[in-house]
Design a protein around this motif. Sequence first.
Motif, short mmCIF file in Angstrom:
data_model
loop_
_atom_site.label_atom_id
_atom_site.label_comp_id
_atom_site.label_asym_id
_atom_site.label_seq_id
_atom_site.Cartn_x
_atom_site.Cartn_y
_atom_site.Cartn_z
N CYS A 126 0.85 -1.20 0.00
CA CYS A 126 0.00 0.00 0.00
C CYS A 126 0.88 1.25 0.00
N PHE A 127 0.24 2.41 -0.10
CA PHE A 127 1.01 3.65 -0.13
C PHE A 127 1.64 3.97 1.22
N GLY A 128 1.06 3.47 2.30
CA GLY A 128 1.69 3.63 3.61
C GLY A 128 3.01 2.88 3.67
N CYS A 129 3.00 1.66 3.11
CA CYS A 129 4.24 0.87 3.03
C CYS A 129 5.26 1.60 2.16
N LEU A 158 16.62 9.71 -5.41
CA LEU A 158 15.38 9.78 -6.20
C LEU A 158 14.74 8.41 -6.13
N ILE A 159 13.51 8.37 -5.64
CA ILE A 159 12.85 7.10 -5.36
C ILE A 159 11.48 7.06 -6.02
N LYS A 160 11.22 5.99 -6.76
CA LYS A 160 9.91 5.76 -7.36
C LYS A 160 9.38 4.46 -6.78
N THR A 161 8.23 4.52 -6.13
CA THR A 161 7.63 3.31 -5.57
C THR A 161 6.33 3.00 -6.30
N ASP A 162 6.06 1.73 -6.48
CA ASP A 162 4.81 1.29 -7.10
C ASP A 162 4.26 0.11 -6.30
N PRO A 163 3.40 0.40 -5.31
CA PRO A 163 2.87 -0.68 -4.47
C PRO A 163 2.11 -1.75 -5.26
#
Length: 66
Positions: free
Chosen positions: A10-13, A29-34
């Motif tokens: 999830c976006f919290g994670c 620079l960080i890109k996350t995709d839950p």
Amino acid sequence: MQFHIENMTCFGCAKSVTKAIQSVDAGALIKTDPETRKVEVETSAARAEIEAVLAEAGYPALRETA
């Protein structure tokens, strides 16, 4: 570098993952995709440092091959 984080669901994670990485390199620079559980990081920190801090935060990472 890319990582697969199986328990980032999830976006919290994703926020926790981002915070952990920034504790090693505040300018990363960080890109996350839950949805896909993938993280892309542009950093000057060593991969081992990022993996260690993610594991400490409870989000162990698998290396992505791309």
